[in-house]
Structures are given as structure tokens and as C-alpha cells.
Design a protein around this motif. Structure first.
Motif, PDB file in Angstrom:
ATOM      1  N   ALA A 158       4.181  -3.146  -1.090  1.00 42.86           N
ATOM      2  CA  ALA A 158       2.738  -2.947  -1.036  1.00 42.86           C
ATOM      3  C   ALA A 158       2.485  -1.501  -0.670  1.00 42.86           C
ATOM      4  O   ALA A 158       2.518  -1.130   0.503  1.00 42.86           O
ATOM      5  N   SER A 206       1.472  -4.027  -5.616  1.00 44.04           N
ATOM      6  CA  SER A 206       1.498  -5.292  -4.872  1.00 44.04           C
ATOM      7  C   SER A 206       2.432  -6.241  -5.600  1.00 44.04           C
ATOM      8  O   SER A 206       2.007  -7.219  -6.207  1.00 44.04           O
ATOM      9  N   SER A 265       1.645 -12.173   2.261  1.00 44.21           N
ATOM     10  CA  SER A 265       0.855 -11.060   1.732  1.00 44.21           C
ATOM     11  C   SER A 265      -0.513 -11.108   2.396  1.00 44.21           C
ATOM     12  O   SER A 265      -0.588 -11.018   3.620  1.00 44.21           O
TER      13      SER A 265
END
Length: 353
Positions: free
Chosen positions: A19, A24, A71
Motif C-alpha cells: 500500500a 493497493s 487492509s
């Protein structure tokens, strides 16, 4: 980053999360030649917002390695063909603020894989039950909010009672800590601090580093130090059998014996015909005459050549049922770490590496 066999070819591949800026991505890298010389990139997802942590394990019980992700949420990706082709993201929970760590293990003892998460902004350490063994998860179940700025979670049997406990490392309070699975079914006790240095605890890991049969803890601190914490029993950390009686110190402490008192190797506290030394060798419980609960005492099973740790392994000859109640196991193992003032308490000694 985590290593596992993602394509079923019996070598280790690598899974990563990144990230940075607009990146991502969750990716796995195939160990194409099996010796780490040639790597092939396979993208699992490019939409894992704020991807921080991955873990590979068989979530759905189909025999291949799936991928867990921390995440902006806790989620997983199914390995659909066992060869590294992955399905879409399947959310486990978004009821947390800045999840940074994900791990997995059977926390409730039902034989499937549950998920553990740590989140930085809300200090949550939580777990999610795999309700059907196929990757359907329960709502969030809280373990603790006592770790200020969680950075890492890990699972291991810290207290040697046969179930999985949870460990954490946290940033703002610098704690390396653990949480006891009190009933083996996912009910957790309060935070037990292993260390609280000035430096922040960035990552935590557990294994038996000194070979004495109990679980020690490794912590990576934020500014570069690596620490390990020896689980203490007041025995010699460099000698797995401090009293030279043939019994490992970890075995003695876990079963209520004294690792500094020779002579306990020949005792038979459960009167099953096996000495403590023989119980250690057989892997049976020296405080339970019928370890596998099949109605036959351990000594009879060993003598008959059957497995005293496996209920389906029955002696071919007649043996005496335990207390006349086949299948009843007496649970009496006392698990602890250190003798202090006559009471066994959980303690660790620190070493800087």
C-alpha cells in the motif's frame, strides 16, 4: 509477507501486500523452479485499500492455501483451483479502524480455521469464528482493547494446555502481551504483559527457542532491536533437563512436577502402569490414566501395542475400563510456568539479540 505453497507443487511461494500511493495490491510470487531462482508474479487483487498484512492458510477446508488480508477491512480470497487462481474478495469484517495484522488458527477447538485481527486506531484485538468450516464467519468477538496501537497479532499455545492463545505487540504502550484462551473455545482472559519496554513492539512471534518444551516469545521493536523472552520455570534456560532425571523441564512444569527435583521420572501419579518417563515417551498425560478417553488405561494400551493418544486405536486384548466408564477422560493436568512462593505464575526472562 508470508510464505506458503500456493499452487500445490510442494515448494514455498510468497504472498505479499503493498500500500504505497495508488498501489493497493495483493500478490503472490510463484517459486517457478522450486529453489528460489526464478519467480513469477500473480496478482490476486489491485483494490485492497491500505493493504497491510497477509496470511496464507486453508480457510475453507478444501486442502489448498487461501489468503487472508488486513487492509481497510479483514477479508479473504479463495484459492479456487488449488493452483493459485483466486476468487474475489470476501469480507470478514469492516467493524474496525485501521486493521494492520491478521492471523489464523483454531481458537474454538472445532477443527476449522478461525481468524484473528489487530487494528491500530481502535486498539482492537478480535477474532471471527469460521462457523461452517468453509469460510463463513461470525461477527467480531472481542479479545482485548488494552493494547494501545496494535501492530501485530499471533497465536500459539502459550500456557501448554492444548488450546491456542493470542499474543500481541503494540506501538504506543510498547507492550508485548498475551491473552489466555481460558476454556479452549475462544473465551479469553485479561491482558498479561510479557514486556513493556520504552521502545514500541512492532511484531511478535512465539516458538520454543531454548528447547525446554514450553513456548517462548520473540518481539521486534520499532527502532531495530530484536528481543526474545524466555518462559521461565526457574530452570536452566540452556539445559532442557535441568535436574537430569530424563524428563524435559517443559514436560515437568506443564504437568505439575518440579524441574529442579530429580526422582520424579519413576513416579506414576495416575496409576496407569506408566512411569512419568514412559508417559513422556508415549506422549500421554501423566495425570490422566486414560489420555484418549477410550475406556482403556494408557499402560494397557502401550502394552497391547495400541495408541494411547488415539481413541479409535483399541487394544486387541481385554483391558480394564477407567472407573468402569468407557470414553470418560479425566482432565487434571496443571499447567504453569514458574514456581514462586509456592505458586506457579506466568513469567518471562528477556534477552536482547
Amino acid at each position: 509477507m508470508f510464505a506458503a505453497d500456493m499452487d500445490g507443487d510442494e515448494d514455498l511461494d510468497v504472498v505479499s501486500a503493498s500500500a504505497s500511493g495508488t498501489d493497493s495490491t495483493v500478490t503472490w510470487y510463484e517459486n517457478a523452479d522450486g529453489v528460489g531462482g526464478v519467480w513469477s508474479e500473480h496478482v490476486i487483487s489491485t483494490t485492497a485499500l491500505y493493504a497491510k498484512s497477509v496470511f496464507a492458510i486453508d480457510v475453507d477446508g478444501d486442502g489448498d492455501e487461501d489468503v487472508l488480508l488486513a487492509s481497510d477491512r479483514i477479508a479473504w480470497y479463495e484459492n479456487t483451483d488449488g493452483m493459485g487462481s483466486f476468487g474475489p474478495q470476501r469480507e470478514i469484517s469492516n467493524f474496525l479502524n485501521a486493521p494492520v495484522s491478521v492471523f489464523a488458527g483454531d481458537l474454538d477447538g472445532d477443527g476449522d480455521v478461525d481468524v484473528i485481527s489487530g487494528s491500530f486506531n481502535d486498539d482492537k484485538i478480535a477474532w471471527y469464528e469460521n462457523t461452517d468450516g468453509m469460510g463463513s464467519f461470525s461477527s467480531q468477538q472481542m479479545i482485548s482493547v488494552s493494547a494501545d496501537g496494535v501492530l501485530s497479532v499471533f497465536v500459539s499455545d502459550v500456557d501448554g494446555d492444548g488450546d491456542l492463545d493470542v499474543l500481541s505487540g503494540s506501538y504506543f504502550d510498547g507492550k508485548t502481551a498475551w491473552y489466555e484462551n481460558t476454556d479452549g473455545a475462544g473465551t479469553f482472559g485479561e491482558q498479561q504483559i510479557i514486556a513493556n519496554p520504552v521502545d514500541q513492539s512492532r511484531a511478535v512471534f512465539a516458538a520454543d527457542f531454548d528447547g525446554d518444551g514450553d513456548t517462548d516469545v520473540l518481539a521486534a521493536l520499532f527502532y531495530g532491536e530484536l528481543m526474545w523472552y524466555e518462559q521461565l520455570n526457574l530452570a536452566n534456560p540452556l539445559d532442557p533437563d535441568s535436574d537430569d532425571d530424563g524428563l524435559l523441564d517443559g514436560f515437568e512444569v506443564a504437568n505439575g512436577f518440579d524441574p529442579l527435583a530429580p526422582g520424579e521420572e519413576g513416579m506414576d501419579p495416575d496409576a496407569d502402569g506408566l512411569s512419568n518417563l514412559a508417559e513422556q515417551s508415549a506422549g500421554t498425560n501423566p495425570n490422566n490414566s486414560d489420555t484418549d478417553g477410550d475406556g482403556f488405561v494408557d499402560g494397557d494400551e502401550v502394552a497391547a501395542g495400541s495408541d494411547p493418544n488415539l481413541a479409535s486405536s483399541i487394544p486387541g486384548s481385554v483391558a480394564v475400563p477407567v472407573m468402569g466408564f468407557p470414553g470418560i477422560a479425566v482432565l487434571s493436568s496443571l499447567l504453569a510456568f514458574v514456581v514462586s512462593m509456592g505458586v506457579r505464575r506466568n513469567k518471562f526472562r528477556v534477552y536482547r539479540l
